[in-house]
Design a protein around this motif. Structure first.
Motif, PDB file in Angstrom:
ATOM      1  N   ARG A  17      44.686  31.239 -19.729  1.00 39.27           N
ATOM      2  CA  ARG A  17      44.964  30.356 -18.598  1.00 39.27           C
ATOM      3  C   ARG A  17      44.334  30.896 -17.318  1.00 39.27           C
ATOM      4  NH1 ARG A  17      50.513  31.056 -15.316  1.00 39.27           N
ATOM      5  NH2 ARG A  17      50.228  29.244 -13.990  1.00 39.27           N
ATOM      6  N   ASN A  73      58.756  37.880 -13.356  1.00 34.70           N
ATOM      7  CA  ASN A  73      57.676  37.052 -12.827  1.00 34.70           C
ATOM      8  C   ASN A  73      58.165  35.610 -12.989  1.00 34.70           C
ATOM      9  OD1 ASN A  73      55.498  35.563 -12.106  1.00 34.70           O
ATOM     10  ND2 ASN A  73      54.000  36.749 -13.284  1.00 34.70           N
ATOM     11  N   ALA A  76      55.835  29.615 -11.497  1.00 35.10           N
ATOM     12  CA  ALA A  76      55.942  28.493 -10.542  1.00 35.10           C
ATOM     13  C   ALA A  76      57.358  28.339  -9.980  1.00 35.10           C
ATOM     14  CB  ALA A  76      55.491  27.206 -11.211  1.00 35.10           C
ATOM     15  N   HIS A  79      58.503  29.317  -6.358  1.00 34.41           N
ATOM     16  CA  HIS A  79      58.332  28.482  -5.169  1.00 34.41           C
ATOM     17  C   HIS A  79      59.292  27.301  -5.119  1.00 34.41           C
ATOM     18  CE1 HIS A  79      54.763  30.915  -5.404  1.00 34.41           C
ATOM     19  NE2 HIS A  79      54.384  30.308  -6.505  1.00 34.41           N
ATOM     20  N   HIS A  99      54.022  39.446  -9.410  1.00 35.74           N
ATOM     21  CA  HIS A  99      53.033  38.389  -9.618  1.00 35.74           C
ATOM     22  C   HIS A  99      51.692  39.031  -9.946  1.00 35.74           C
ATOM     23  CE1 HIS A  99      55.787  35.387  -8.085  1.00 35.74           C
ATOM     24  NE2 HIS A  99      56.118  36.270  -7.154  1.00 35.74           N
ATOM     25  N   LEU A 100      51.000  38.433 -10.887  1.00 34.46           N
ATOM     26  CA  LEU A 100      49.657  38.917 -11.233  1.00 34.46           C
ATOM     27  C   LEU A 100      48.694  38.709 -10.074  1.00 34.46           C
ATOM     28  CD1 LEU A 100      50.053  37.184 -14.580  1.00 34.46           C
ATOM     29  CD2 LEU A 100      49.285  39.547 -14.533  1.00 34.46           C
ATOM     30  N   SER A 101      48.729  37.515  -9.495  1.00 31.89           N
ATOM     31  CA  SER A 101      47.794  37.181  -8.413  1.00 31.89           C
ATOM     32  C   SER A 101      48.410  37.550  -7.064  1.00 31.89           C
ATOM     33  CB  SER A 101      47.452  35.687  -8.466  1.00 31.89           C
ATOM     34  OG  SER A 101      48.612  34.905  -8.294  1.00 31.89           O
ATOM     35  N   ARG A 110      52.175  28.464  -2.432  1.00 34.60           N
ATOM     36  CA  ARG A 110      52.510  29.684  -3.181  1.00 34.60           C
ATOM     37  C   ARG A 110      52.942  30.827  -2.263  1.00 34.60           C
ATOM     38  NH1 ARG A 110      50.732  28.583  -8.479  1.00 34.60           N
ATOM     39  NH2 ARG A 110      48.953  27.189  -8.408  1.00 34.60           N
TER      40      ARG A 110
HETATM   41  C1  DQA Z   1      52.246  33.716 -10.636  1.00 34.81           C
HETATM   42  C2  DQA Z   1      51.911  32.962  -9.346  1.00 34.81           C
HETATM   43  C3  DQA Z   1      52.599  31.610  -9.323  1.00 34.81           C
HETATM   44  O1  DQA Z   1      52.294  30.921  -8.115  1.00 34.81           O
HETATM   45  C4  DQA Z   1      52.126  30.766 -10.489  1.00 34.81           C
HETATM   46  O2  DQA Z   1      52.815  29.533 -10.523  1.00 34.81           O
HETATM   47  C5  DQA Z   1      52.220  31.474 -11.786  1.00 34.81           C
HETATM   48  C6  DQA Z   1      51.913  32.899 -11.862  1.00 34.81           C
HETATM   49  C7  DQA Z   1      51.468  35.061 -10.729  1.00 34.81           C
HETATM   50  O3  DQA Z   1      51.859  35.872 -11.562  1.00 34.81           O
HETATM   51  O4  DQA Z   1      50.489  35.274 -10.016  1.00 34.81           O
HETATM   52  O5  DQA Z   1      52.446  30.854 -12.826  1.00 34.81           O
HETATM   53  O6  DQA Z   1      53.631  34.034 -10.627  1.00 34.81           O
END
Ligand code: DQA
Length: 145
Positions: A17, A73, A76, A79, A99-101, A110
């Motif tokens: 993904r 984690n 979504a 938020h 969060h990964l990002s 976000r």
């Molecule tokens: C996430 C960031 C969220 O905004 C997103 O909906 C995810 C992954 C992350 O790990 O960066 O599904 O939590």
């Protein structure tokens, strides 16, 4: 010491993904590395991923008196979910949000987390290492308290 590792919606698709945001490692691969780190840190881990808000709420409720900490984690639901926020507040189990990002670099929607102010801390933007850093931080906090 027991730590519950929770993952929210679409994280079962990690590795396939939006790799530009979430990298190429699958969730089972991250969990395998977490298990190894857990052994090094002397903590016992339980893993749970769901695409359903209610399932995550029930898992958190059931963790009361069972888990010492939660690494989450919320994906979504970070938020949007007052239900997850209320469940975490209700059980009073210390948790770290990961969060990964790097959410600060992404879309406006976000940038708001409904959970962060209840968390011990938030780690965002290091890819899978966010989980490893989060686990270390949580284990260290729990050992001191
Ligand atoms: C996430 C960031 C969220 O905004 C997103 O909906 C995810 C992954 C992350 O790990 O960066 O599904 O939590």
């Amino acid at each position: 010491m027991k730590i519950l590792v929770l993952n929210g919606p679409n994280l079962n698709l990690l590795g396939k993904r939006e790799r530009q945001h979430y990298g190429s490692l699958s969730l089972p691969a991250i969990e395998k590395q977490l298990k190894k780190l857990g052994r090094e840190l002397g903590v016992q881990l339980e893993f749970f991923q769901s695409n359903f808000e209610g399932a995550l709420v029930e898992k958190i409720q059931n963790a009361r008196d069972k888990a010492d900490g939660i690494l989450i984690n919320p994906a979504a639901y970070t938020h949007t979910s007052i239900a997850l926020r209320d469940a975490l507040a209700a059980v009073e189990i210390p948790f770290v949000e990961v969060h990964l990002s790097n959410l600060a670099k992404r879309e406006e929607f976000r940038k708001r987390s409904l959970l962060s102010d209840l968390a011990l801390g938030v780690i965002s933007g290091f890819g899978p290492a966010s989980y490893f850093l989060g686990l270390r931080a949580l284990a260290e906090f729990l050992k001191k308290s």
